[in-house]
Structures are given as structure tokens and as C-alpha cells.
Design an enzyme around this catalytic site. Sequence first.
Site, PDB file in Angstrom:
ATOM      1  N   CYS A 154       0.798  -1.234   0.000  1.00 40.12           N
ATOM      2  CA  CYS A 154       0.000   0.000   0.000  1.00 40.12           C
ATOM      3  C   CYS A 154       0.827   1.278   0.000  1.00 40.12           C
ATOM      4  O   CYS A 154       0.271   2.372  -0.139  1.00 40.12           O
ATOM      5  CB  CYS A 154      -0.952   0.006   1.204  1.00 40.12           C
ATOM      6  SG  CYS A 154      -0.139   0.431   2.775  1.00 40.12           S
ATOM      7  N   CYS A 185      -1.974  -1.045   6.302  1.00 41.38           N
ATOM      8  CA  CYS A 185      -2.809  -2.076   5.648  1.00 41.38           C
ATOM      9  C   CYS A 185      -2.733  -3.432   6.337  1.00 41.38           C
ATOM     10  O   CYS A 185      -3.454  -4.354   5.969  1.00 41.38           O
ATOM     11  CB  CYS A 185      -2.437  -2.215   4.172  1.00 41.38           C
ATOM     12  SG  CYS A 185      -0.870  -3.076   3.871  1.00 41.38           S
ATOM     13  N   ASP A 202      25.683   3.461 -14.062  1.00 40.89           N
ATOM     14  CA  ASP A 202      25.395   4.484 -13.050  1.00 40.89           C
ATOM     15  C   ASP A 202      26.116   4.110 -11.756  1.00 40.89           C
ATOM     16  O   ASP A 202      25.832   3.073 -11.157  1.00 40.89           O
ATOM     17  CB  ASP A 202      23.884   4.547 -12.836  1.00 40.89           C
ATOM     18  CG  ASP A 202      23.454   5.621 -11.841  1.00 40.89           C
ATOM     19  OD1 ASP A 202      24.319   6.132 -11.097  1.00 40.89           O
ATOM     20  OD2 ASP A 202      22.259   5.936 -11.803  1.00 40.89           O
TER      21      ASP A 202
END
Length: 413
Positions: A205, A221, A339
Site C-alpha cells: 500500500c 494495511c 550508473d
Amino acid sequence: MAGNSEPLSPRAKLAVTAGKAAAAVSRAAGRGSGSVIGGRVALKLDPDLLARLAAHLDVVLVSATNGKTTTTRLIAEALRATGEEVVSNALGANMPAGITSALAGGSKARYGVIEVDEKYLAGVARDVTPKAIALLNLSRDQLDRAAETRMLAERWREGLAGSKAVIIANADDPLVVWAASSSANVVWVAAGQEWKDDAWSCPSCGGVMQRPGDDWLCGECGFRRPTPTWALSGDHVLDPHGSAWPIRLQLPGRANKANATTSAAVAAAFGVPPQVALERMYSVQAVAGRYDVVNYLGRDIRLLLAKNPAGWLETFSLIDPPPAPVILAVNARGADGTDTSWLWDVDYSRLAGHPIRVIGDRRLDLAVRLEVAGVDFQVFDTAEEAVRACPPGRIEAIANYTAFQDLRRAVGN
């Protein structure tokens, strides 16, 4: 038990033969094992070859951000205790082409123990109909091209929904739990989670995770840690009956004890008792060069692979205490991810007191990070120069993926 091997069709046989020929040419040209190019050629000739090669096998898939190569090796050793032949992609070629090459060499095998790149898990599971799938962890890796970890967990969750496989999953990683929860048959293992920075928000959630003690739950939740039936407890594996079995490994560190615990749970799903499985795992000394100790220029260099922040954190816990010298090597080639911003997620202050030597294509990126961390270091152009700058004795060498391969070649491993 898997059925007897069906004879391959003429097209499939041609694909296997052509793949092996392409692999042999690649090896002869000095371009590595040839498994990837061989698999690509074979799959081009027969796109369904992976499914055909796996049809007679009881397949175990192993996927994770960290630890999948080692866990694959440990499971394969444990299943060999049955006396049956095991085929495995032991060198870590873990995308469909590499997996196809590995299975092409296993026509007489009963078991296939296959490491799978996280992004390819759902597709490979669809092709090979595994009997078991081991899910170890998910964390940030190869930031330039890998899906964000929550998206990766969602891909697993959707891909494994409805799977008939036994899912052996780490109850301590919320992303893994959420991914595995779509499956009907899950064995939960308390394998631990050292790196928590990718699991502070609820994958279900988006709420903030609470972490009381070793537990975790979402206060919004109600998504929470399931009750494990297998657990790592110190130097022992606790099985579902409450029995404690000693872990004796030649591989170092807590992370490998966790890998052994998951491997014992997988082996048990195939009828191998924990004691037998764990005894077999002791024979593994190194995995694709990882943890090898190599003598070079009068020094003993231990080779350690760490590809992402979670892996570096685990590796720091393995190394000898100060003043043991440490060589750090970082590249940013295609296989590593280009990266290098992940370097800022690693707590290099843990290396305080160690003389640090820095090498690799991105040695200056790493040097800036170490400067900010306030640890002493020197930068060198080559592995030879870095080793000569260390006193005789033991050196810990930590490298990411292609830097690790470079280092192995440099020191003659």
C-alpha cells in the site's frame, strides 16, 4: 519425478549442435565460456528449445539480487546427495541464453538447478515449469537499467501467481514476501535481511513499515511478516520440527549461512534431510572464483565480489579486522550498470583503520566517495601497483562484477 527424456526433434538437435559449435568458437577466440552466444544461436534456431530441454527435469529456479550464484551451487550439491545427476548454470550465466546452454549439457540429469536474473524469472518459470523456486532478496542494483525494486517485486508477483511450484521465500524481506504471496504453496524461511534501505515502505500500500525487533509490519494495511517454518539461528538451521542442524561451511559470513538455510529448505522439498544437505554443502570452497585466496607477488589475496550496496554491506562483515589492507575495485561497464551513484549508498566508514587501495575504471568516483567518508586511501592505475603497495600477508580484495573478472585475470586466478 520428472518423466524420461523425450527424444529431441531434429530442429532441436540442430539448435543444440549449432549452439555448442558457436560456444566452442567463442572459447577458442578467448571470449569467455561461450555459453551466452551458444544459447543465443540455439534459441534463434528453436525458440522453444529451453522448454524442450527442461521437459524431463525436476527444475529449481533461484532468483535474488544477491546470493543467487552461491545458493544455486549449494542446492545443486545438496541434491547430488540423492545419487542423481544435476545440471546447473554454475558459472552464473543466468539469462535465457545462458540457461539454455547449461541445460543443453544435461540430457541425462534428473535435476536442473538454475540461477535466474531477477528480470527474467517470470518468463523462465513459464518456460521450464519448475518444481521449486527460491526467492532470497530484492534490493537496488544496476540503477541505469534495472526496474525499481517495487516494480521488480510486482513482476515476480504477477509471474508467479498460479504457479504450481513450491516457493521457498525469505520471510524477512517484505518485497520478497509480497512477491511470493500470490502463490498457493509457500515455504517461509527466516534468512535475515541486513540491508533494509529498499524496504521502508510497504510494497502493498505504500505505507511506512514498522520494524519492532526482528519483525516487520505495515501499520496502515496490516501486511506483515509471515511465520517462518525454517530459520537461521546463529550457526544452525532450525527445521519445521524444531530440530537444530549445524551449518559447517567453507564459505565465509552470515549471508552464506542464510543461503545454506534456504538451500536446506529447498533440498527438503525434494526429500533430502537437512543433515545430509548441510553436510554436502561443506564441500563448496569457492563459487565462480568468489572467496578464492590467490597467492600473487608474495601476498595472499582473498577475492570478494560485491555488486551493489546490499552486497558491499555483507562483504564488509567478512573481512579481516584492521589493519588488514583492502583493495577496492569498481568498474561501470555494461554488465555492471553504468550508473555509479549507488556508491553513495554504501557506508564506507566501516573500513576505518584499513589501509585502502583503489583501482578500476571508476576509481576516481570511488575516491571521491571515500574522501567524503573520511577514510584513508590511495589510488592506483593497476592491480599490480595496488598489491605492491601492501605489506606481505593477507589482502582483502572487494570488486564489482567486471572489476572482479579483471582482478582474477590480473592475479592469475
